[in-house]
Design a protein around this motif. Structure first.
Motif, PDB file in Angstrom:
ATOM      1  N   GLU A 165      -1.336   2.373  -9.404  1.00  0.00           N
ATOM      2  CA  GLU A 165      -0.596   1.323  -8.723  1.00  0.00           C
ATOM      3  C   GLU A 165      -1.440   0.638  -7.647  1.00  0.00           C
ATOM      4  O   GLU A 165      -1.351  -0.576  -7.453  1.00  0.00           O
ATOM      5  CB  GLU A 165       0.688   1.890  -8.113  1.00  0.00           C
ATOM      6  CG  GLU A 165       1.755   2.250  -9.127  1.00  0.00           C
ATOM      7  CD  GLU A 165       1.485   3.570  -9.861  1.00  0.00           C
ATOM      8  OE1 GLU A 165       2.112   3.808 -10.899  1.00  0.00           O
ATOM      9  OE2 GLU A 165       0.645   4.366  -9.377  1.00  0.00           O
ATOM     10  N   ILE A 166      -2.261   1.411  -6.933  1.00  0.00           N
ATOM     11  CA  ILE A 166      -3.163   0.809  -5.937  1.00  0.00           C
ATOM     12  C   ILE A 166      -4.151  -0.114  -6.636  1.00  0.00           C
ATOM     13  O   ILE A 166      -4.456  -1.217  -6.156  1.00  0.00           O
ATOM     14  CB  ILE A 166      -3.918   1.892  -5.131  1.00  0.00           C
ATOM     15  CG1 ILE A 166      -2.946   2.649  -4.213  1.00  0.00           C
ATOM     16  CG2 ILE A 166      -5.054   1.275  -4.328  1.00  0.00           C
ATOM     17  CD1 ILE A 166      -2.467   1.887  -3.005  1.00  0.00           C
ATOM     18  N   ALA A 167      -4.682   0.319  -7.787  1.00  0.00           N
ATOM     19  CA  ALA A 167      -5.610  -0.508  -8.558  1.00  0.00           C
ATOM     20  C   ALA A 167      -4.947  -1.821  -8.963  1.00  0.00           C
ATOM     21  O   ALA A 167      -5.524  -2.905  -8.811  1.00  0.00           O
ATOM     22  CB  ALA A 167      -6.088   0.259  -9.789  1.00  0.00           C
ATOM     23  N   ARG A 168      -3.747  -1.728  -9.477  1.00  0.00           N
ATOM     24  CA  ARG A 168      -2.999  -2.928  -9.870  1.00  0.00           C
ATOM     25  C   ARG A 168      -2.763  -3.835  -8.662  1.00  0.00           C
ATOM     26  O   ARG A 168      -2.907  -5.056  -8.743  1.00  0.00           O
ATOM     27  CB  ARG A 168      -1.641  -2.534 -10.465  1.00  0.00           C
ATOM     28  CG  ARG A 168      -1.693  -1.986 -11.881  1.00  0.00           C
ATOM     29  CD  ARG A 168      -0.286  -1.608 -12.324  1.00  0.00           C
ATOM     30  NE  ARG A 168      -0.168  -1.658 -13.778  1.00  0.00           N
ATOM     31  CZ  ARG A 168       0.995  -1.804 -14.422  1.00  0.00           C
ATOM     32  NH1 ARG A 168       2.125  -1.922 -13.732  1.00  0.00           N
ATOM     33  NH2 ARG A 168       1.030  -1.854 -15.730  1.00  0.00           N
ATOM     34  N   PHE A 169      -2.382  -3.231  -7.550  1.00  0.00           N
ATOM     35  CA  PHE A 169      -2.075  -3.992  -6.341  1.00  0.00           C
ATOM     36  C   PHE A 169      -3.293  -4.764  -5.853  1.00  0.00           C
ATOM     37  O   PHE A 169      -3.209  -5.950  -5.545  1.00  0.00           O
ATOM     38  CB  PHE A 169      -1.564  -3.044  -5.255  1.00  0.00           C
ATOM     39  CG  PHE A 169      -1.130  -3.739  -3.996  1.00  0.00           C
ATOM     40  CD1 PHE A 169       0.064  -4.426  -3.948  1.00  0.00           C
ATOM     41  CD2 PHE A 169      -1.934  -3.715  -2.861  1.00  0.00           C
ATOM     42  CE1 PHE A 169       0.473  -5.078  -2.783  1.00  0.00           C
ATOM     43  CE2 PHE A 169      -1.541  -4.364  -1.703  1.00  0.00           C
ATOM     44  CZ  PHE A 169      -0.337  -5.041  -1.659  1.00  0.00           C
ATOM     45  N   GLU A 240      -3.877   1.507   6.497  1.00  0.00           N
ATOM     46  CA  GLU A 240      -2.669   0.715   6.293  1.00  0.00           C
ATOM     47  C   GLU A 240      -2.209   0.785   4.850  1.00  0.00           C
ATOM     48  O   GLU A 240      -1.063   1.112   4.562  1.00  0.00           O
ATOM     49  CB  GLU A 240      -2.929  -0.741   6.688  1.00  0.00           C
ATOM     50  CG  GLU A 240      -1.704  -1.631   6.562  1.00  0.00           C
ATOM     51  CD  GLU A 240      -1.973  -3.050   7.030  1.00  0.00           C
ATOM     52  OE1 GLU A 240      -1.466  -3.426   8.093  1.00  0.00           O
ATOM     53  OE2 GLU A 240      -2.707  -3.777   6.330  1.00  0.00           O
ATOM     54  N   LEU A 241      -3.130   0.497   3.940  1.00  0.00           N
ATOM     55  CA  LEU A 241      -2.752   0.473   2.531  1.00  0.00           C
ATOM     56  C   LEU A 241      -2.334   1.855   2.048  1.00  0.00           C
ATOM     57  O   LEU A 241      -1.327   1.997   1.349  1.00  0.00           O
ATOM     58  CB  LEU A 241      -3.920  -0.064   1.687  1.00  0.00           C
ATOM     59  CG  LEU A 241      -3.651  -0.201   0.189  1.00  0.00           C
ATOM     60  CD1 LEU A 241      -2.437  -1.078  -0.077  1.00  0.00           C
ATOM     61  CD2 LEU A 241      -4.879  -0.770  -0.524  1.00  0.00           C
ATOM     62  N   THR A 242      -3.083   2.884   2.427  1.00  0.00           N
ATOM     63  CA  THR A 242      -2.724   4.229   1.980  1.00  0.00           C
ATOM     64  C   THR A 242      -1.386   4.660   2.598  1.00  0.00           C
ATOM     65  O   THR A 242      -0.616   5.390   1.971  1.00  0.00           O
ATOM     66  CB  THR A 242      -3.828   5.234   2.336  1.00  0.00           C
ATOM     67  OG1 THR A 242      -4.262   5.018   3.685  1.00  0.00           O
ATOM     68  CG2 THR A 242      -5.025   5.070   1.421  1.00  0.00           C
ATOM     69  N   ALA A 243      -1.098   4.192   3.820  1.00  0.00           N
ATOM     70  CA  ALA A 243       0.186   4.508   4.445  1.00  0.00           C
ATOM     71  C   ALA A 243       1.340   3.825   3.709  1.00  0.00           C
ATOM     72  O   ALA A 243       2.477   4.308   3.731  1.00  0.00           O
ATOM     73  CB  ALA A 243       0.173   4.077   5.909  1.00  0.00           C
ATOM     74  N   LEU A 244       1.043   2.710   3.063  1.00  0.00           N
ATOM     75  CA  LEU A 244       2.066   1.958   2.330  1.00  0.00           C
ATOM     76  C   LEU A 244       2.136   2.333   0.849  1.00  0.00           C
ATOM     77  O   LEU A 244       2.781   1.640   0.057  1.00  0.00           O
ATOM     78  CB  LEU A 244       1.786   0.457   2.454  1.00  0.00           C
ATOM     79  CG  LEU A 244       2.046  -0.168   3.830  1.00  0.00           C
ATOM     80  CD1 LEU A 244       1.403  -1.544   3.921  1.00  0.00           C
ATOM     81  CD2 LEU A 244       3.543  -0.264   4.103  1.00  0.00           C
ATOM     82  N   GLN A 245       1.469   3.419   0.482  1.00  0.00           N
ATOM     83  CA  GLN A 245       1.380   3.766  -0.937  1.00  0.00           C
ATOM     84  C   GLN A 245       2.745   3.926  -1.616  1.00  0.00           C
ATOM     85  O   GLN A 245       2.905   3.473  -2.755  1.00  0.00           O
ATOM     86  CB  GLN A 245       0.538   5.034  -1.133  1.00  0.00           C
ATOM     87  CG  GLN A 245       0.169   5.275  -2.583  1.00  0.00           C
ATOM     88  CD  GLN A 245      -1.093   6.107  -2.722  1.00  0.00           C
ATOM     89  OE1 GLN A 245      -1.884   6.221  -1.811  1.00  0.00           O
ATOM     90  NE2 GLN A 245      -1.272   6.701  -3.890  1.00  0.00           N
ATOM     91  N   PRO A 246       3.740   4.537  -0.977  1.00  0.00           N
ATOM     92  CA  PRO A 246       5.049   4.621  -1.648  1.00  0.00           C
ATOM     93  C   PRO A 246       5.627   3.248  -1.988  1.00  0.00           C
ATOM     94  O   PRO A 246       6.195   3.053  -3.065  1.00  0.00           O
ATOM     95  CB  PRO A 246       5.926   5.348  -0.619  1.00  0.00           C
ATOM     96  CG  PRO A 246       4.960   6.152   0.199  1.00  0.00           C
ATOM     97  CD  PRO A 246       3.732   5.291   0.294  1.00  0.00           C
ATOM     98  N   THR A 247       5.446   2.291  -1.079  1.00  0.00           N
ATOM     99  CA  THR A 247       5.910   0.919  -1.336  1.00  0.00           C
ATOM    100  C   THR A 247       5.145   0.302  -2.496  1.00  0.00           C
ATOM    101  O   THR A 247       5.735  -0.322  -3.393  1.00  0.00           O
ATOM    102  CB  THR A 247       5.729   0.041  -0.075  1.00  0.00           C
ATOM    103  OG1 THR A 247       6.498   0.590   0.986  1.00  0.00           O
ATOM    104  CG2 THR A 247       6.153  -1.392  -0.338  1.00  0.00           C
TER     105      THR A 247
END
Length: 367
Positions: A165-169, A240-247
């Motif tokens: 999902e991070i890759a897609r984002f 920031e991004l890793t903290a928002l991983q569930p979102t």
């Protein structure tokens, strides 16, 4: 006329050499021209054969960017003046040959990724064994905004991330990853303060190695990087991004229609996520489809096959995609009002997407 790439040698372990490559077009944020790519290919081939050169240091001139991408305006101009994609094919072919050479280079490569590292810059950095970020580093793959898709091997290296999902984002939004997040995600290997650059290179020079030993070269580099790396308690930016991983997991689940619906209804609060949503919704709907199709296809594929498929897809984007219009709107006329072929993601026919992958795959040049 200033050389767009500067090549130097610095001492390494007293008797040996560190080959330094400096992208030298800071006014263009060191964007990669064909000339720069060809010069680097030639010099790297020379240094590969030179046993006195034991490692490579890759950096950008100026304090704003390591490299903000490929010089796609040159590709655009070639498409405007001729219906042929000959220059586009040659440009991408050479750029990917350079990236592939760096991935497979037999000597350690250290990339000093300070400032903006985008698109083609990410291709160079992610092909390097040691990927250093500084507090000013911002890593991104913003190709959806120019009607392209994350290329330069991104189909491969984004698939190496733990989170699909991070890759897609990253691929769909052009999100600018901070130095801390880059380390957390594995995009970077070391976080070092910008002012420690000279001391780091000096420590390579002052090391000792009686006779050529690749393991000793690696040890010298890793010890120097470790010594100057910042610990978690020091001036790291908060992730920031890793903290928002569930979102991100929720936003990026399912097919592109699901992603679009989730992003449309998402109400971000932080500026970076607001910008990410804007990039996605204003980007090329056709590219959004191509991005997920390419990422899904590339999962588990070899680096070689990924680069061959990217060459095919990039040229197809030039010939029949939104690339020309995207570059015009963002980088040439700068009106930021691209007229994409399709108004919405739901308007893009599946058969149209598949057409981009039907071209025979061209061979990658041997490097």
């Amino acid at each position: 006329m200033t050389n767009p790439v500067v090549f130097e040698v610095q001492p390494f372990a007293e008797r040996y050499k560190l080959g330094v490559i400096r992208l030298n077009h800071p006014s263009a944020l060191n964007a990669l021209s064909m000339e720069m790519i060809e010069q680097m290919l030639s010099q790297l081939e020379s240094w590969r054969m030179d046993q006195t050169v034991v490692a490579i240091w890759l950096e950008g001139a100026g304090d704003k960017a390591f490299c903000a991408g490929g010089n796609v305006v040159d590709v655009y101009r070639s498409l405007v003046t001729s219906e042929e994609t000959r220059f586009a094919h040659r440009y991408f072919e050479q750029e990917y040959a350079l990236d592939y050479l760096l991935h497979r280079f037999p000597k350690p490569i250290i990339c000093w990724g300070s400032g903006y590292v985008m698109g083609g810059g990410m291709g160079l950095m992610m092909a390097s064994r040691y990927r250093v970020v500084t507090p000013s580093s911002k890593l991104a793959m913003p190709e959806i905004s120019i009607g392209l898709y994350p290329d330069v091997g991104a189909s491969y290296f984004l698939n190496q991330l733990e989170s699909k999902e991070i890759a897609r984002f990253m691929a769909l939004t052009g999100y600018q990853v901070s130095a801390t997040d880059a380390c957390e995600l594995g995009l970077a290997t070391h976080y070092i303060m910008a002012e420690d650059r000279d001391a780091l290179i000096a420590s390579f020079a002052n090391a000792s190695m009686v006779e050529l030993d690749p393991k000793k070269v690696t040890s010298i580099i890793e010890q120097a990087l470790f010594t100057r790396s910042q610990s978690d308690e020091l001036p790291l930016l908060k992730p920031e991004l890793t903290a928002l991983q569930p979102t991100v997991m929720t936003l990026m689940s399912g097919d592109i229609e699901n992603v679009y619906a989730a992003m449309l209804s998402y109400s971000p609060e932080c500026p970076a996520m607001i910008k990410a949503k804007e990039n996605f919704l204003n980007g090329s709907p056709l590219s959004a489809h191509l991005i997920l199709a390419q990422l899904d296809w590339a999962h588990g594929k070899s680096l070689e096959s990924v680069f061959m498929r990217e060459l095919q897809l990039s040229v197809a984007c030039c010939a029949q995609g939104d690339f020309k219009e995207g570059v015009r709107a963002l980088l040439v006329d700068k009106d930021k009002q691209p007229k994409w072929q399709y108004g919405r993601i739901s308007d893009v026919p599946k058969e149209r997407v598949m057409d981009f992958f039907k071209v025979e795959e061209p061979p990658l040049p041997p490097h």
